[in-house]
Design an enzyme around this catalytic site. Structure first.
Site, PDB file in Angstrom:
ATOM      1  N   LYS A 165       0.827  -1.223   0.000  1.00  0.00           N
ATOM      2  CA  LYS A 165       0.000   0.000   0.000  1.00  0.00           C
ATOM      3  C   LYS A 165       0.855   1.265   0.000  1.00  0.00           C
ATOM      4  O   LYS A 165       0.418   2.326  -0.457  1.00  0.00           O
ATOM      5  CB  LYS A 165      -0.986  -0.013   1.160  1.00  0.00           C
ATOM      6  CG  LYS A 165      -0.364  -0.096   2.560  1.00  0.00           C
ATOM      7  CD  LYS A 165       0.041   1.216   3.147  1.00  0.00           C
ATOM      8  CE  LYS A 165       0.842   1.047   4.411  1.00  0.00           C
ATOM      9  NZ  LYS A 165       1.356   2.313   4.946  1.00  0.00           N
ATOM     10  N   SER A 228       0.213  10.404   5.973  1.00  0.00           N
ATOM     11  CA  SER A 228       1.079   9.327   5.482  1.00  0.00           C
ATOM     12  C   SER A 228       2.345   9.908   4.863  1.00  0.00           C
ATOM     13  O   SER A 228       2.288  10.767   3.976  1.00  0.00           O
ATOM     14  CB  SER A 228       0.329   8.499   4.434  1.00  0.00           C
ATOM     15  OG  SER A 228       1.248   7.839   3.579  1.00  0.00           O
ATOM     16  N   ARG A 229       3.491   9.393   5.321  1.00  0.00           N
ATOM     17  CA  ARG A 229       4.770   9.875   4.763  1.00  0.00           C
ATOM     18  C   ARG A 229       4.928   9.461   3.314  1.00  0.00           C
ATOM     19  O   ARG A 229       5.520  10.166   2.511  1.00  0.00           O
ATOM     20  CB  ARG A 229       5.962   9.376   5.603  1.00  0.00           C
ATOM     21  CG  ARG A 229       6.161  10.048   6.959  1.00  0.00           C
ATOM     22  CD  ARG A 229       5.317   9.455   8.033  1.00  0.00           C
ATOM     23  NE  ARG A 229       5.323   8.010   8.071  1.00  0.00           N
ATOM     24  CZ  ARG A 229       6.177   7.265   8.791  1.00  0.00           C
ATOM     25  NH1 ARG A 229       7.064   7.861   9.553  1.00  0.00           N
ATOM     26  NH2 ARG A 229       6.120   5.940   8.797  1.00  0.00           N
ATOM     27  N   ASN A 230       4.381   8.287   2.952  1.00  0.00           N
ATOM     28  CA  ASN A 230       4.471   7.863   1.558  1.00  0.00           C
ATOM     29  C   ASN A 230       3.641   8.770   0.655  1.00  0.00           C
ATOM     30  O   ASN A 230       4.083   9.170  -0.421  1.00  0.00           O
ATOM     31  CB  ASN A 230       4.035   6.396   1.454  1.00  0.00           C
ATOM     32  CG  ASN A 230       5.072   5.480   2.055  1.00  0.00           C
ATOM     33  OD1 ASN A 230       6.130   5.256   1.482  1.00  0.00           O
ATOM     34  ND2 ASN A 230       4.794   4.957   3.256  1.00  0.00           N
TER      35      ASN A 230
HETATM   36  N1  LIG Z   1       4.469   5.701  11.546  1.00  0.00           N
HETATM   37  C1  LIG Z   1       3.415   4.933  11.374  1.00  0.00           C
HETATM   38  O1  LIG Z   1       2.290   5.418  11.450  1.00  0.00           O
HETATM   39  C2  LIG Z   1       3.575   3.463  11.118  1.00  0.00           C
HETATM   40  C3  LIG Z   1       2.468   2.632  11.337  1.00  0.00           C
HETATM   41  C4  LIG Z   1       2.598   1.267  11.093  1.00  0.00           C
HETATM   42  C5  LIG Z   1       3.801   0.755  10.638  1.00  0.00           C
HETATM   43  N2  LIG Z   1       4.856   1.584  10.430  1.00  0.00           N
HETATM   44  C6  LIG Z   1       6.110   0.963   9.968  1.00  0.00           C
HETATM   45  O2  LIG Z   1       7.008   0.906  11.076  1.00  0.00           O
HETATM   46  C7  LIG Z   1       8.360   1.036  10.614  1.00  0.00           C
HETATM   47  C8  LIG Z   1       9.003   2.190  11.358  1.00  0.00           C
HETATM   48  O3  LIG Z   1       8.278   3.351  11.009  1.00  0.00           O
HETATM   49  P1  LIG Z   1       8.343   4.702  11.857  1.00  0.00           P
HETATM   50  O4  LIG Z   1       7.193   5.503  11.416  1.00  0.00           O
HETATM   51  O5  LIG Z   1       8.486   4.426  13.296  1.00  0.00           O
HETATM   52  O6  LIG Z   1       9.679   5.320  11.282  1.00  0.00           O
HETATM   53  P2  LIG Z   1      10.493   6.559  11.837  1.00  0.00           P
HETATM   54  O7  LIG Z   1      11.258   7.089  10.687  1.00  0.00           O
HETATM   55  O8  LIG Z   1       9.611   7.474  12.597  1.00  0.00           O
HETATM   56  O9  LIG Z   1      11.489   5.905  12.877  1.00  0.00           O
HETATM   57  C9  LIG Z   1      12.436   4.950  12.488  1.00  0.00           C
HETATM   58  C10 LIG Z   1      13.350   4.687  13.670  1.00  0.00           C
HETATM   59  O10 LIG Z   1      14.318   3.714  13.264  1.00  0.00           O
HETATM   60  C11 LIG Z   1      15.600   4.205  13.598  1.00  0.00           C
HETATM   61  N3  LIG Z   1      16.599   3.660  12.676  1.00  0.00           N
HETATM   62  C12 LIG Z   1      16.839   4.066  11.416  1.00  0.00           C
HETATM   63  N4  LIG Z   1      17.847   3.335  10.896  1.00  0.00           N
HETATM   64  C13 LIG Z   1      18.239   2.473  11.867  1.00  0.00           C
HETATM   65  C14 LIG Z   1      19.231   1.479  11.950  1.00  0.00           C
HETATM   66  N5  LIG Z   1      20.032   1.223  10.915  1.00  0.00           N
HETATM   67  N6  LIG Z   1      19.344   0.757  13.098  1.00  0.00           N
HETATM   68  C15 LIG Z   1      18.526   1.001  14.123  1.00  0.00           C
HETATM   69  N7  LIG Z   1      17.570   1.949  14.121  1.00  0.00           N
HETATM   70  C16 LIG Z   1      17.433   2.664  12.988  1.00  0.00           C
HETATM   71  C17 LIG Z   1      15.510   5.712  13.534  1.00  0.00           C
HETATM   72  O11 LIG Z   1      16.504   6.291  14.342  1.00  0.00           O
HETATM   73  C18 LIG Z   1      14.100   5.949  14.101  1.00  0.00           C
HETATM   74  O12 LIG Z   1      14.108   5.995  15.503  1.00  0.00           O
HETATM   75  C19 LIG Z   1       8.275   1.239   9.099  1.00  0.00           C
HETATM   76  O13 LIG Z   1       8.469   0.004   8.459  1.00  0.00           O
HETATM   77  C20 LIG Z   1       6.840   1.736   8.884  1.00  0.00           C
HETATM   78  O14 LIG Z   1       6.362   1.418   7.606  1.00  0.00           O
HETATM   79  C21 LIG Z   1       4.781   2.914  10.674  1.00  0.00           C
HETATM   80  O1  LIG Z   2       3.236   7.227   7.103  1.00  0.00           O
HETATM   81  P1  LIG Z   2       3.242   5.989   6.261  1.00  0.00           P
HETATM   82  O2  LIG Z   2       2.970   6.244   4.826  1.00  0.00           O
HETATM   83  O3  LIG Z   2       4.478   5.168   6.501  1.00  0.00           O
HETATM   84  O4  LIG Z   2       2.030   5.081   6.769  1.00  0.00           O
HETATM   85  C1  LIG Z   2       1.972   4.720   8.116  1.00  0.00           C
HETATM   86  C2  LIG Z   2       1.182   3.452   8.339  1.00  0.00           C
HETATM   87  O5  LIG Z   2       1.728   2.386   7.612  1.00  0.00           O
HETATM   88  C3  LIG Z   2      -0.283   3.597   8.023  1.00  0.00           C
HETATM   89  O6  LIG Z   2      -0.952   2.414   8.352  1.00  0.00           O
END
Ligand SMILES: NC(=O)c1ccc[n+]([C@@H]2O[C@H](COP(=O)([O-])OP(=O)(O)OC[C@H]3O[C@@H](n4cnc5c(N)ncnc54)[C@H](O)[C@@H]3O)[C@@H](O)[C@H]2O)c1
Ligand SMILES: O=P(O)(O)OC[C@H](O)CO
Length: 311
Positions: A165, A228-230
């Site tokens: 997605k 959404s960041r994407n």
């Molecule tokens: N933000 C959302 O709403 C959300 C919701 C569901 C799933 N996700 C998924 O969760 C995962 C993380 O997303 P996020 O939003 O927390 O990202 P983010 O960018 O907010 O945070 C990523 C974290 O990972 C750390 N990081 C980066 N490179 C690293 C490395 N090499 N080793 C260790 N730590 C490292 C960063 O310092 C940061 O703290 C992604 O796969 C994203 O798709 C995000």
């Molecule tokens: O901010 P995005 O695009 O990484 O989306 C965050 C979550 O995956 C939404 O379910």
């Protein structure tokens, strides 16, 4: 599981911090780890019941290797919340965890879960994919009256929905940035879902999963929300920015960028048509401008809407 399970949570970005709060609110003893603390140590893993990874995909392998070396107890259940594909191997996070910690139970958490909304206390639903007994234990641990969790035995499908997605969200950000309207965005979501079904079933997922929370559900959230960041990356691309400039313009991780490139390779190898994903990859690689990519999608030959033969 213990009454107050001990949890090690990897990654304290937007999603990791949110999961930290959700788990702590449910009475878990949560210890968060982020890379600024230095390597994960033995005392962090000793005695834990649950390992939750909210790492971006690029960080999963190195930390899984570190945990393997620390001798994580086999009773520890692993929960992967990562939604991406590893650029160099096309592996999902579950592939990586399962290859490095094969004796551990693993489930994936996915669904329409924009962290910002959950942090505001707004209700949301998610799905835990994997062995149903393990998934049910995670469901009862993490689920609450404002975070409703379902289970699904189709780990591959649940994980692929959340991965795919992100690419379609980039396409929708481009669409909206170019001012192309809700009709066009709806077409991208619907035809994007078809691409997910094509690739996802080939990948080993089952069709109904893609119409659930991690597929259609997360498509709707991510493709229609500027949180959404994407989606934001797509919007910046539509304004003529390069992919590096677009990524510099957002806060946090956009997994859809590398995912699009990996999926195009996979689809080419297996001869699966995924034109929207290919258009996103072309814009990322600057072989097409956003306007050219949209024109190319629209100029393809007309065809029937063949849902019974999507694979
Ligand atoms: N933000 C959302 O709403 C959300 C919701 C569901 C799933 N996700 C998924 O969760 C995962 C993380 O997303 P996020 O939003 O927390 O990202 P983010 O960018 O907010 O945070 C990523 C974290 O990972 C750390 N990081 C980066 N490179 C690293 C490395 N090499 N080793 C260790 N730590 C490292 C960063 O310092 C940061 O703290 C992604 O796969 C994203 O798709 C995000
Ligand atoms: O901010 P995005 O695009 O990484 O989306 C965050 C979550 O995956 C939404 O379910």
């Amino acid at each position: 599981m213990a009454t107050f399970p001990r949890v090690l949570l990897l990654g304290l970005g937007a999603w990791g911090q949110t999961l930290f709060r959700l788990l702590a609110d449910r009475g878990c003893q949560v210890h968060g780890w982020q890379r600024s603390q230095g390597p994960i140590t033995k005392d962090m893993v000793d005695g834990i019941d649950l390992l939750v990874s909210a790492l971006p995909i690029k960080a999963v392998r190195s930390q899984a290797i570190a945990l393997e070396a620390l001798g994580l107890a086999k009773s520890v259940i692993c929960v992967s919340a990562t939604k991406g594909l590893e650029l160099s191997t096309a592996a999902t996070a579950a592939d990586i965890w399962q290859s490095l910690l094969p004796e551990h139970s693993l489930v994936v958490l996915s669904g329409p879960n924009l962290a910002t909304e959950i942090n505001q206390g707004l209700p949301a639903a998610a799905v835990v994919g994997g062995d149903l007994e393990v998934a049910a234990s995670v469901q009862s641990l993490l689920g609450s009256s404002h975070f409703r969790i379902y289970t699904n035995p189709d780990l591959r499908g649940v994980e692929m929905g959340g991965i795919f997605k992100n690419v379609i969200a980039i396409a929708c950000g481009v669409n909206d940035g170019l001012g192309l309207g809700v009709n066009a965005r709806s077409a991208l979501i619907t035809r994007g879902l078809l691409e997910l079904v094509r690739v996802g079933t080939h990948w080993g997922g089952t069709m109904p999963t893609f119409y659930g929370l991690s597929g259609l559900g997360d498509l709707l959230a991510t493709c229609t929300s500027s949180l959404s960041r994407n989606y934001q990356v797509g919007w910046h691309l539509s304004q003529g920015k390069t992919i590096d400039a677009a990524l510099d313009s957002i806060i946090g991780t956009a997994e859809g960028v590398n995912t699009a490139l990996v999926l195009v390779d996979y689809a080419q190898t297996h001869q699966l048509p995924i034109p929207i994903t290919a258009a996103v990859a072309a814009v990322i690689c600057q072989t097409l401008t956003p306007t050219e990519a949209i024109a190319q999608l629209l100029e393809r030959p007309f065809k029937p809407e063949v849902y019974q033969n999507v694979v």
